[in-house]
Design a protein around this motif. Structure first.
Motif: not given
Length: 99
Positions: A44-48, A82-84, A56-60, A39-40
């Motif tokens: 911070r905008g990092e993918n996991v 969004v989180l995908t 887990f990828v963050l997309r704007d 979660c942290e």
């Protein structure tokens, strides 16, 4: 026994307790620590990326125009993050084989 519908934090902790032999308290704490770190990192905008599992990828997403399906009225949809989740090939193969 894991519920056929949903895997929970408690199920993960119980599996650690059963398979590795950690105490139930330590197992629950370890699950919480892993999820907290994930979660942290996302905050911070990092993918996991978890090798063999998925990413887990963050997309704007930019602002766009949507439509109310009931009335047909156009409404602006604000930009958002969004989180995908993208399953790894290994995970996809295991899911297909299990089905």
């Amino acid at each position: 026994m894991i519920d056929a519908g949903t895997l929970t934090r408690a199920d993960l902790a119980e599996a650690l307790h059963r398979e590795i032999g950690l105490s139930r308290a330590d197992s629950a704490k370890l699950v919480e620590q892993i999820l907290q770190e994930m979660c942290e990192s996302l905050a911070r905008g990092e993918n996991v990326k978890i090798s063999g599992f998925g990413t887990f990828v963050l997309r704007d997403k930019g602002e766009r125009v949507g439509r109310n399906p009931k009335t047909g009225v156009e409404v602006p949809i604000a930009p958002r993050r969004v989180l995908t989740f993208r399953a790894s090939q290994m995970m996809r193969d295991r899911i297909v084989d299990a089905g």
